[in-house]
Design a protein around this motif. Sequence first.
Motif, mmCIF file in Angstrom:
data_model
loop_
_atom_site.group_PDB
_atom_site.id
_atom_site.type_symbol
_atom_site.label_atom_id
_atom_site.label_comp_id
_atom_site.label_asym_id
_atom_site.label_seq_id
_atom_site.Cartn_x
_atom_site.Cartn_y
_atom_site.Cartn_z
ATOM 1 N N PHE A 58 10.153 14.602 -21.091
ATOM 2 C CA PHE A 58 8.985 13.944 -21.680
ATOM 3 C C PHE A 58 8.680 12.613 -21.010
ATOM 4 C CE2 PHE A 58 10.627 16.716 -25.045
ATOM 5 C CZ PHE A 58 9.480 17.423 -25.367
ATOM 6 N N ASP A 59 9.665 12.018 -20.341
ATOM 7 C CA ASP A 59 9.440 10.739 -19.682
ATOM 8 C C ASP A 59 8.914 10.896 -18.263
ATOM 9 O OD1 ASP A 59 11.691 11.969 -18.774
ATOM 10 O OD2 ASP A 59 12.896 10.126 -18.610
ATOM 11 N N PHE A 60 8.534 12.131 -17.877
ATOM 12 C CA PHE A 60 8.031 12.368 -16.534
ATOM 13 C C PHE A 60 6.530 12.106 -16.493
ATOM 14 C CE2 PHE A 60 6.187 15.168 -13.314
ATOM 15 C CZ PHE A 60 6.902 14.772 -12.193
ATOM 16 N N SER A 61 6.086 11.429 -15.487
ATOM 17 C CA SER A 61 4.662 11.113 -15.324
ATOM 18 C C SER A 61 4.089 12.005 -14.237
ATOM 19 C CB SER A 61 4.473 9.635 -14.934
ATOM 20 O OG SER A 61 4.976 8.808 -15.956
ATOM 21 N N TYR A 62 3.066 12.737 -14.587
ATOM 22 C CA TYR A 62 2.416 13.627 -13.643
ATOM 23 C C TYR A 62 1.414 12.840 -12.797
ATOM 24 C CZ TYR A 62 4.410 17.489 -16.295
ATOM 25 O OH TYR A 62 5.271 18.361 -16.899
ATOM 26 N N GLY A 63 1.164 13.349 -11.606
ATOM 27 C CA GLY A 63 0.204 12.700 -10.730
ATOM 28 C C GLY A 63 0.891 11.904 -9.635
ATOM 29 N N LEU A 64 0.110 11.246 -8.831
ATOM 30 C CA LEU A 64 0.601 10.477 -7.690
ATOM 31 C C LEU A 64 0.449 8.992 -7.996
ATOM 32 C CD1 LEU A 64 1.649 10.509 -4.758
ATOM 33 C CD2 LEU A 64 -0.744 10.485 -4.007
ATOM 34 N N TYR A 65 1.569 8.256 -7.913
ATOM 35 C CA TYR A 65 1.549 6.825 -8.177
ATOM 36 C C TYR A 65 1.420 6.086 -6.847
ATOM 37 C CZ TYR A 65 2.955 2.194 -9.744
ATOM 38 O OH TYR A 65 2.976 0.858 -10.004
ATOM 39 N N ILE A 66 0.394 5.295 -6.727
ATOM 40 C CA ILE A 66 0.145 4.540 -5.508
ATOM 41 C C ILE A 66 0.407 3.063 -5.802
ATOM 42 C CG2 ILE A 66 -1.560 3.934 -3.749
ATOM 43 C CD1 ILE A 66 -2.982 6.545 -4.376
ATOM 44 N N HIS A 67 1.313 2.468 -5.061
ATOM 45 C CA HIS A 67 1.603 1.060 -5.225
ATOM 46 C C HIS A 67 0.476 0.227 -4.624
ATOM 47 C CE1 HIS A 67 5.779 1.738 -6.539
ATOM 48 N NE2 HIS A 67 5.756 2.763 -5.692
ATOM 49 N N GLY A 68 0.004 -0.747 -5.377
ATOM 50 C CA GLY A 68 -1.074 -1.597 -4.898
ATOM 51 C C GLY A 68 -0.611 -2.552 -3.810
ATOM 52 N N THR A 69 -1.367 -2.647 -2.761
ATOM 53 C CA THR A 69 -1.023 -3.516 -1.644
ATOM 54 C C THR A 69 -2.002 -4.686 -1.479
ATOM 55 O OG1 THR A 69 -2.278 -2.061 -0.158
ATOM 56 C CG2 THR A 69 0.085 -1.624 -0.392
ATOM 57 N N ASP A 70 -3.024 -4.721 -2.335
ATOM 58 C CA ASP A 70 -4.020 -5.787 -2.179
ATOM 59 C C ASP A 70 -3.673 -7.032 -2.995
ATOM 60 O OD1 ASP A 70 -4.334 -4.599 -4.591
ATOM 61 O OD2 ASP A 70 -6.499 -4.297 -4.445
ATOM 62 N N GLY A 71 -2.647 -7.000 -3.837
ATOM 63 C CA GLY A 71 -2.258 -8.170 -4.615
ATOM 64 C C GLY A 71 -2.971 -8.324 -5.932
ATOM 65 N N GLY A 72 -3.918 -7.495 -6.237
ATOM 66 C CA GLY A 72 -4.601 -7.546 -7.516
ATOM 67 C C GLY A 72 -5.663 -8.639 -7.574
ATOM 68 N N VAL A 73 -5.952 -9.090 -8.828
ATOM 69 C CA VAL A 73 -7.015 -10.073 -9.044
ATOM 70 C C VAL A 73 -6.614 -11.435 -8.507
ATOM 71 C CG1 VAL A 73 -8.430 -11.189 -10.816
ATOM 72 C CG2 VAL A 73 -7.754 -8.795 -11.073
ATOM 73 N N ARG A 74 -5.326 -11.784 -8.583
ATOM 74 C CA ARG A 74 -4.883 -13.100 -8.127
ATOM 75 C C ARG A 74 -5.147 -13.281 -6.633
ATOM 76 N NH1 ARG A 74 1.423 -14.254 -8.098
ATOM 77 N NH2 ARG A 74 1.146 -12.718 -6.442
ATOM 78 N N GLU A 75 -4.812 -12.275 -5.855
ATOM 79 C CA GLU A 75 -5.060 -12.364 -4.426
ATOM 80 C C GLU A 75 -6.548 -12.367 -4.121
ATOM 81 O OE1 GLU A 75 -3.076 -12.799 -1.910
ATOM 82 O OE2 GLU A 75 -1.258 -12.922 -3.118
ATOM 83 N N ALA A 76 -7.326 -11.610 -4.924
ATOM 84 C CA ALA A 76 -8.767 -11.579 -4.679
ATOM 85 C C ALA A 76 -9.410 -12.934 -4.948
ATOM 86 C CB ALA A 76 -9.413 -10.506 -5.555
ATOM 87 N N ILE A 77 -8.906 -13.690 -5.965
ATOM 88 C CA ILE A 77 -9.480 -15.005 -6.275
ATOM 89 C C ILE A 77 -8.978 -16.059 -5.293
ATOM 90 C CG2 ILE A 77 -9.558 -16.837 -8.021
ATOM 91 C CD1 ILE A 77 -9.403 -14.644 -10.140
ATOM 92 N N GLY A 78 -7.679 -16.025 -4.930
ATOM 93 C CA GLY A 78 -7.109 -17.057 -4.072
ATOM 94 C C GLY A 78 -7.460 -16.887 -2.602
ATOM 95 N N HIS A 79 -7.554 -15.698 -2.142
ATOM 96 C CA HIS A 79 -7.814 -15.441 -0.729
ATOM 97 C C HIS A 79 -8.961 -14.442 -0.600
ATOM 98 C CE1 HIS A 79 -3.562 -16.619 -1.102
ATOM 99 N NE2 HIS A 79 -3.736 -17.226 0.079
#
Length: 240
Positions: A58-79
């Motif tokens: 039951f703890d298995f997650s279906y689908g493909l998990y892609i790790h974010g490489t853009d840094g999220g909102v913090r990186e978008a605001i700072g750089h």
Amino acid sequence: MASGGAAPPRRPLTLAEVEAGSENERLGVARDSMLRNPLILKAELGKPQRNCYNLPGFDFSYGLYIHGTDGGVREAIGHWNTVKPRTTSAPNMPRDFITMNRGALKAGYTTAHEYNLYYKAKDIRCKKEEYNSFKRCSPKAPADFTYGSPARPSTPFFDLLQHKYKELWMEHQRALTIAQRMQKKKKEKVHETRTTVLRKHPLPEKEESFWHLPHLEKVGPHLSTFPDSDARKKAFSASH
């Protein structure tokens, strides 16, 4: 009535869960693979259909998990990562041999070696506008030319309603059967023997001659008193 939460999917049935007298009871050799085949597994009374596949926990997650490489909102605001424009170099236009050949001819060059020297001295390229227009223009097609794939012929419904294709197939099968029979007869032809030939064409019967005593058989003359054969024939013709 059940609560709002959805019930977990039922796991594949195992031999330990099979009770005596149940729908999936097996006699003799029983294997777990028999209970995981949807064609063999029988539905249980009053219960939903079981899943015949081994699913993860039951703890298995279906689908493909892609790790974010853009840094999220913090990186978008700072750089602010901008994409640098690509510098496109001018296309290398092909040589204009028509113009160069014309110029070499006017200059009085006639041999291939002189032409090559002229090409190296005056490297004339095609103009971009002329080159693009030449590539863009499509070849001229005839006036009655039809583009696209040809349409298939219409379905002969009249022949379908009359079962014409069936009759043609039956005639073909009859002709094929006759040809096979003729070929089989040729292969099964029996070579005739002396017995079969005598049965069809018997020999003529010999005339039966009765037996006579040897001393009563006609015996030729021992003496010939006629002077010649003509006198003998004359005498026999007079007596008979």
